[in-house]
Scaffold this motif. Structure first.
Motif, PDB file in Angstrom:
ATOM      1  N   LEU A   1       1.213  -5.446   6.850  1.00 36.35           N
ATOM      2  CA  LEU A   1       2.651  -4.979   8.622  1.00 36.35           C
ATOM      3  C   LEU A   1       2.786  -3.712   7.286  1.00 36.35           C
ATOM      4  CD1 LEU A   1       2.869  -7.567  10.312  1.00 36.35           C
ATOM      5  CD2 LEU A   1       0.911  -6.151  10.750  1.00 36.35           C
TER       6      LEU A   1
ATOM      7  N   LEU B   1       4.934  -6.671  14.408  1.00 42.66           N
ATOM      8  CA  LEU B   1       4.683  -8.397  14.423  1.00 42.66           C
ATOM      9  C   LEU B   1       4.475  -8.506  15.591  1.00 42.66           C
ATOM     10  CD1 LEU B   1       4.460 -10.613  13.006  1.00 42.66           C
ATOM     11  CD2 LEU B   1       6.947 -11.078  13.588  1.00 42.66           C
TER      12      LEU B   1
ATOM     13  N   ILE C   1       5.628 -18.652  11.581  1.00 38.99           N
ATOM     14  CA  ILE C   1       4.932 -17.490  10.652  1.00 38.99           C
ATOM     15  C   ILE C   1       6.029 -17.032   9.169  1.00 38.99           C
ATOM     16  CG2 ILE C   1       5.828 -14.942  11.339  1.00 38.99           C
ATOM     17  CD1 ILE C   1       5.175 -15.061  14.112  1.00 38.99           C
TER      18      ILE C   1
ATOM     19  N   HIS D   1       7.479 -14.619   6.247  1.00 39.49           N
ATOM     20  CA  HIS D   1       6.942 -13.122   6.374  1.00 39.49           C
ATOM     21  C   HIS D   1       7.500 -13.121   4.454  1.00 39.49           C
ATOM     22  CE1 HIS D   1       7.062 -10.850   9.453  1.00 39.49           C
ATOM     23  NE2 HIS D   1       8.351 -10.924  10.682  1.00 39.49           N
TER      24      HIS D   1
ATOM     25  N   THR E   1       2.493 -11.029   6.123  1.00 38.96           N
ATOM     26  CA  THR E   1       2.944 -11.821   7.543  1.00 38.96           C
ATOM     27  C   THR E   1       1.963 -13.149   6.938  1.00 38.96           C
ATOM     28  OG1 THR E   1       4.762 -11.129   8.438  1.00 38.96           O
ATOM     29  CG2 THR E   1       3.108 -12.717   9.519  1.00 38.96           C
TER      30      THR E   1
END
Length: 416
Positions: free
Chosen positions: A344, A351, A368, A370, A384
């Motif tokens: 991303l 997100l 999730i 990161h 991610t």
């Protein structure tokens, strides 16, 4: 099928006969559980063969090992009983011997490596065994047990390389064939070879004799190597620790060479799948070794297609955390759980836009993660990882296709 006239069969020099197994059945009757043998409709459909399961995981100590241990104990002299018995084991044999020894008033000493998990030590002590921790490996524990045997005048009870122990294990087959008389094949796990020695002795006494197939974990092909003259490496961290034996028995090797028709190997993923299927379908907890027979049938469908197969679920002692890992890994392999890695841009709303795709495809997000620092992406990029749960592989693939269609770089983190 019926018991054949043993007088009409070729003579054998093996130190184990069908009469030994029948005598063991009489000897241990009422002191072990006559476990059920049941037909599995669903597993039969999956395997393309008729599958019958012998639930030895329902013994008091959750393993068939009680049978052989008890048969050996009941043949001790009064002096041997008074002095006690000793064994080297960190597995089901230690619990079976300790339980029945205590019940019969026979002192039991079990030598385990110092590396043995505390839970196994506690389980053995809870059924009356006196545990001695010695050595860093099983071989060192075994050597110490044989030393104590001589020093203290104890009787050593081998976990598999003993005709009395194998005869007791063979009673599994007598019960199975009485409850499921139309079988034409049995698939049996092999570690040291005691269980298959006893069961094959019964199977080959029938008229007609049954096809007997042994199964070993691919990481521990010790009996496979000996019987087939192979030289595969032996060692590693296997789910089927109950059959992780580097040196097969001498007596059992003789029996297997004469009476077992084939030996198959199964890898870790196949063992995991079998454990998971037995829990999901049969609602029964089975350790890796106990699931080896089903793993072999699933891995070699052409070998067993259309057969009437007896499988022995030889034990159910598996660590709960390990079982949880096995189940989750199986869900991942089936496409119901996944970790998607998505690249991303590190900007507001990035997100959120990805989350909308998950919502549109009704895929549940579990976790999730990161990653901004340890990446080769430009400073404004991020990776991610999203752990998610789907209905099936098709639903997951549709989500991945949609994300790629929106221009996202997506990859799935695969299991080994």
């Amino acid at each position: 099928m019926s018991q054949s006239n043993t007088a009409s069969r070729p003579a054998t020099n093996l130190p184990l006969t069908i009469d030994d197994v029948r005598a063991a059945q009489t000897r241990i009757a009422g002191a072990v559980v006559h476990t059920p043998t049941m037909h599995s409709i669903t597993l039969s459909q999956i395997c393309g063969a008729e599958i019958w399961l012998k639930f030895e995981n329902l013994q008091f100590t959750a393993a068939y090992k009680e049978r052989g241990a008890l048969n050996a104990l009941l043949q001790l002299t009064d002096e041997q009983r008074a002095r006690g018995v000793i064994a080297a084991s960190a597995g089901n044999h230690s619990q079976g011997l300790s339980y029945h020894g205590t019940r019969l008033g026979v002192p039991v000493t079990i030598v385990m490596p110092r590396t043995t998990p505390t839970v196994k030590v506690m389980q053995t002590e809870s059924v009356g065994g006196n545990v001695v921790l010695e050595g860093e490996t099983f071989d060192e524990a075994y050597a110490h047990a044989r030393k104590l045997e001589k020093e203290l005048g104890l009787t050593f009870v081998h976990p598999f390389d003993d005709p009395n122990v194998a005869a007791g294990a063979g009673t599994v087959a007598l019960e199975m064939f009485a409850d499921a008389p139309d079988l034409d094949c049995i698939v049996v796990p092999i570690g040291g070879g005691g269980l298959i020695s006893g069961m094959s002795t019964v199977a080959k006494s029938l008229d007609p004799p049954l096809d007997v197939v042994g199964v070993q974990a691919a990481l521990y092909p010790s009996m496979y190597d000996r019987i087939k003259g192979a030289d595969l490496p032996c060692g590693g961290d296997t789910l089927a620790e109950g059959i992780a034996v580097k040196a097969p028995g001498e007596f059992t090797s003789q029996v297997i060479a004469e009476q077992v028709d084939d030996i198959l190997l199964v890898d870790e993923a196949q063992l995991e799948r079998a454990v998971s299927l037995l829990l999901q379908i049969e609602k029964t907890v089975v350790e890796g070794a106990g699931a080896a027979g089903l793993a072999a049938v699933l891995a070699h469908p052409e070998r067993f297609e259309g057969r009437k197969i007896g499988l022995v679920l030889c034990g159910g002692n598996i660590d709960t955390r390990l079982l949880a890992n096995v189940l989750l890994r199986d869900l991942a392999r089936s496409g119901r759980l996944a970790r998607l890695r998505i690249t991303l841009q590190d900007r507001p709303g990035a997100l959120f836009k990805v989350m909308r795709e998950f919502d549109a495809h009704n895929v549940n997000i579990i976790e999730i993660y990161h990653q901004r620092i340890f990446t080769t992406l430009p400073a404004k990029g991020l990776i991610t990882d999203i752990e998610c749960e789907a209905r099936d592989r098709h639903q997951l693939e549709a989500l991945v296709a949609a994300l790629k269609g929106k221009g996202y770089a997506v990859s799935q983190v695969e299991l080994d």
